[in-house]
Design an enzyme around this catalytic site. Structure first.
Site, short mmCIF file in Angstrom:
data_model
loop_
_atom_site.label_atom_id
_atom_site.label_comp_id
_atom_site.label_asym_id
_atom_site.label_seq_id
_atom_site.Cartn_x
_atom_site.Cartn_y
_atom_site.Cartn_z
N ALA A 33 50.40 84.51 36.09
CA ALA A 33 51.08 85.42 35.57
C ALA A 33 50.21 86.88 35.89
CB ALA A 33 51.11 85.23 34.04
N GLU A 34 48.68 86.45 35.55
CA GLU A 34 47.76 87.81 36.04
C GLU A 34 47.90 88.21 37.31
OE1 GLU A 34 44.13 86.69 32.83
OE2 GLU A 34 44.30 85.78 34.60
N SER A 81 46.77 72.12 76.44
CA SER A 81 46.84 70.99 75.57
C SER A 81 45.41 70.20 75.92
CB SER A 81 47.95 70.09 76.04
OG SER A 81 48.08 69.79 77.30
N LEU A 82 45.31 68.84 75.37
CA LEU A 82 44.22 68.23 75.51
C LEU A 82 44.54 66.64 75.99
CD1 LEU A 82 42.34 68.81 72.01
CD2 LEU A 82 41.80 69.85 74.19
N GLU A 110 36.72 67.52 64.67
CA GLU A 110 37.70 68.14 64.03
C GLU A 110 39.04 67.55 63.69
OE1 GLU A 110 38.17 72.18 65.30
OE2 GLU A 110 36.14 72.38 66.11
N LYS A 112 42.54 66.39 63.84
CA LYS A 112 43.77 66.92 64.59
C LYS A 112 45.07 66.84 63.60
CE LYS A 112 46.15 66.08 68.97
NZ LYS A 112 47.54 66.06 68.49
N ASP A 114 48.63 67.39 62.39
CA ASP A 114 49.83 67.07 63.22
C ASP A 114 50.82 68.41 62.77
OD1 ASP A 114 51.85 65.97 64.62
OD2 ASP A 114 52.08 64.17 63.34
N ARG A 133 52.96 78.31 70.73
CA ARG A 133 52.23 78.24 71.96
C ARG A 133 52.97 78.20 73.26
NH1 ARG A 133 51.69 73.40 75.24
NH2 ARG A 133 49.78 73.26 76.53
N TYR A 220 41.14 77.07 64.26
CA TYR A 220 40.11 76.14 64.64
C TYR A 220 39.45 76.83 65.93
CZ TYR A 220 44.00 74.52 67.49
OH TYR A 220 45.14 74.26 68.31
N LYS A 308 43.25 59.79 69.75
CA LYS A 308 44.60 59.56 68.97
C LYS A 308 44.55 58.40 68.27
CE LYS A 308 47.68 62.03 69.20
NZ LYS A 308 48.63 62.16 70.25
N CYS A 402 82.15 52.79 43.29
CA CYS A 402 81.08 53.34 42.90
C CYS A 402 80.25 51.88 42.43
CB CYS A 402 81.14 54.11 41.69
SG CYS A 402 79.79 54.66 40.77
N CYS A 405 80.27 52.40 38.14
CA CYS A 405 81.11 52.49 37.24
C CYS A 405 82.73 51.80 37.85
CB CYS A 405 81.49 53.78 36.78
SG CYS A 405 82.18 54.93 37.99
N CYS A 420 80.79 59.20 44.10
CA CYS A 420 81.66 58.95 43.08
C CYS A 420 82.07 60.20 42.14
CB CYS A 420 80.80 58.01 42.02
SG CYS A 420 81.63 57.69 40.24
N CYS A 425 80.54 58.69 34.96
CA CYS A 425 80.10 57.76 35.57
C CYS A 425 78.53 57.28 34.74
CB CYS A 425 79.88 57.87 37.00
SG CYS A 425 78.58 56.64 37.82
#
Length: 671
Positions: A33-34, A81-82, A110, A112, A114, A133, A220, A308, A402, A405, A420, A425
């Site tokens: 709020a502040e 890429s690596l 570091e 990795k 995803d 990229r 990174y 990986k 269903c 019911c 349903c 129900c």
């Protein structure tokens, strides 16, 4: 003017610091709020003094105008890429190649993340460009979308001439779960994993959609830094953090490859406890100067490698299918499996989402199935192991009734879900009652979730119409319900009988039929019986009623349980005729309104009804088609966007004056 500009800059700096504390350090110094109060103060100053508006202001994080397409951006240098390492032996090979150029080196390990790779460009400390990229040479301009990501600063701590960095944008696991739940409720295709969700969110043509997805980022790498030199990767991460950029604090400087492997093994075990997805560890030569000597291939640098993690997948037996009815009536199939340990927990159940997916994957009861956790959270069947079938497996039939019911199960053309349609129900009853009593529907004051919970659990209300059979003795038997409260609730229930028909149609919770559509329908059809007798063709002849709405209405009135409930409501004295008529003149026709904040003299729903009664339209979001923003106290981001788009702002007093003038000019008394 100098004083105003200084005040604006001071507010901006204060807000930036609070954003950094909240979104990067996860250590807020003030309440939401502040923060909102400070932001509102800045918005007002920028509105009053537009000459001081700056694109790196915290007010400019709102999603702007939708883009026609994503423009190409050529990177200063290729974003490579690596190469991958999958074992201790692969890490030793990497280490041996590094050692060929001299003495042993330190490595930075570091996590990795995803997610989706991103390149950011800052000029004079301000974010000017963000690009995906792409193919490594040319990416796509996603600057407007990235500006909505709260932990990416629009302004750095220092006014650096030029800084280009690389990072990863990701979707937190809890946000992935929330987003998929919402998509499933809307019967949209769910995201397979957080990475796909992040990619889809980042490439939205409407930044407003991206803003709602709660994306985050870790930076990174420094791609280019004008006027300063960085000597190690460890120093680079410290520099980025000092600039206010989000850096993953798990990174560790390792003295040798053995420490690197220890780091990899630790996080392979701990990855499920992290709030974001990782799929490995990136190992980089810490010292930057030898990197040029090591060079790179066409696709990857020789001074870095990605270790990986093995994908965690298990086989288990599908024993049965359990059908569950959700709060909106969707019948959802759940797989019951032989328990198996997966990603740190024992799994024996997995959602199959819908029957189209079951058919598409050809999943059968008795199958051995391959299981994993989407986003390391949600158990998901990848596929059946067809080559291991015995021939005794059973196909999974679609539901005809269903399971809660025994009413018929329906599937509307163009939708994937079976559902349903019985409003009573048991699986949906509590939600149906909460909605029935809500302010926009029958507006039964005092009939909240806690009271409804007790009424249903004690068997006092098993049908919407049972509400009108309640008496003082039944209500005073509830917890925290005294005689006075019970009388007030009974009075509110009695008063609800006089609501106009469009409120009742809304309250029934018919699929695709909201308050606006209910009002539109009941202006054309003024009693519930006639509405229930219309065909799809007759309904779609009504302006703005589409095929899905029409099919939903026809199915609702074809359900015997619903018809029986409507008869009981009529017998109880609930109004089933429309008494409100549209005024002959429509002075607000063609005008689009959006409402934000708290109004003093009326609710937002009441204001919306007044607008619609005069031919105007209301919307939940601000766009270039918005004519007016009706502004109440403590407005949200809609106000910021309205200011940005130049939408006319109506305060409540101005709105009431507009209504009075319309009433005087057109004789629409009482609107």
């Amino acid at each position: 003017m100098t004083g105003i500009k200084a005040q604006i800059e001071k507010l901006r700096e204060e807000l930036r610091q609070h954003e950094y504390q909240y979104y990067v350090l996860d250590a807020p110094l003030i309440t939401d709020a502040e923060y909102d109060a400070l932001l509102s103060e800045l918005v007002k100053l920028e509105k009053d003094y537009p000459e001081f508006l700056s694109m790196d202001s915290p007010t400019q994080r709102v999603g702007g105008k939708a883009m026609e397409g994503l423009s190409p951006v050529r990177h200063r240098m290729p974003l490579l890429s690596l190469d991958n390492a999958f074992s201790w032996a692969d890490l030793l090979d990497f280490d041996r190649r590094i050692r060929k150029i001299g003495q042993p080196f330190d490595y930075m390990a570091e996590l990795k993340i995803d997610g989706v790779s991103i390149a950011l460009v800052y000029e004079n400390g301000s974010l000017v460009n963000a690009a995906t990229r792409g193919d490594g040479v040319v990416g796509e301009d996603v600057t407007l979308n990235v500006r909505t990501i709260r932990n990416i600063p629009l302004k750095l701590k220092s006014d650096l001439p030029r800084l280009e960095v690389r990072g990863e944008i990701y979707l937190p696991k809890n946000e992935f779960v929330r987003l998929n739940q919402e998509r499933e409720e809307r019967e949209e295709r769910i995201f397979a994993n957080p990475r796909n969700a992040a990619a889809g969110s980042l490439r939205q043509l409407n930044p407003g959609v991206t803003a709602q997805r709660s994306l985050a980022a870790f930076i990174y790498d420094i791609l280019y830094l004008e006027g300063q030199e960085i000597h190690t990767q460890e120093e680079a991460l410290e520099f980025l953090q000092k600039q206010g950029l989000p850096v993953n604090n798990a990174a560790r400087c390792c003295r040798n490859i053995e420490e690197v492997y220890e780091f990899c093994r630790y996080f392979e075990e701990q990855r499920h406890s992290l709030p974001y997805d990782i799929d490995g560890v990136v190992i980089k030569l810490n010292l930057i100067s030898p990197r040029q000597q090591l060079g790179q291939t066409a696709k990857s640098p020789r001074w870095a490698v990605a270790y990986k993690f093995a994908a965690e997948e298990k086989e288990t037996r599908l024993l049965d299918i359990e059908l569950n009815v959700g709060r909106t009536g969707i019948i959802a199939p759940t797989a019951i499996m032989e328990p198996v340990s997966l990603a740190g927990t024992t799994v024996s159940r997995a959602s199959l989402h819908n029957f189209d997916l079951i058919k598409e994957k050809d999943i059968r009861i008795g199958d051995l199935v391959l299981l994993h956790k989407a986003g390391d959270i949600i158990p998901e069947i990848i596929k059946p192991v067809i080559e291991k079938r015995s021939g005794k497996e059973k196909e999974i039939p679609v539901p005809e009734v269903c399971p809660a019911c025994n009413s018929r199960a329906l599937r509307i053309e163009g939708e994937v879900a079976y559902r349903c349609d019985n409003i009573n129900c048991p699986a949906q009853l509590k939600e149906s009652l909460i909605f029935f009593a809500s302010r926009n529907a029958m507006d039964i004051d005092g009939l909240g979730p806690a009271v409804i919970e007790q009424l249903v659990e004690k068997g006092l209300v098993l049908n919407l119409a049972d509400l009108y059979d309640l008496d003082i003795d039944k209500l005073t038997g509830l917890e925290r319900m005294g005689v006075k409260s019970a009388k007030n609730l009974l009075n509110a229930i009695e008063n609800s009988k006089t609501r106009p028909l469009h409120r009742l149609v809304t309250a029934l919770g018919i699929r695709h039929i909201g308050a606006k559509t209910a009002r539109l329908l009941t202006r054309e059809i003024n009693n519930i019986d006639e509405l229930g007798q219309l065909s799809i063709e007759q309904l779609t002849a009504i302006p703005e009623i589409g095929p899905k709405m029409a099919a939903s209405l026809v199915n609702f009135f074809a359900e015997e349980n619903n018809l029986a409930t409507l008869e009981r409501l009529k017998e109880a004295g609930v109004n089933t005729q429309e008494t409100e008529t549209a005024p002959a003149k429509q002075p607000l026709a063609g005008r689009n309104f959006v409402l934000t904040g708290t109004l003093k003299g009326m609710t937002r729903q009441e204001a919306a009804e007044k607008i619609e009664a005069l031919g105007g339209k209301t919307s939940s979001s601000v766009s270039q088609k918005t004519d007016y923003l009706l502004l109440g106290a403590d407005p949200g981001s809609k106000y910021d966007k309205a200011v940005q788009l130049g939408v006319a702002i109506l305060e409540e007093d101005e709105f009431l004056k507009m209504l009075r003038e319309i009433s005087d000019d057109n004789g629409t008394e009482g609107v």
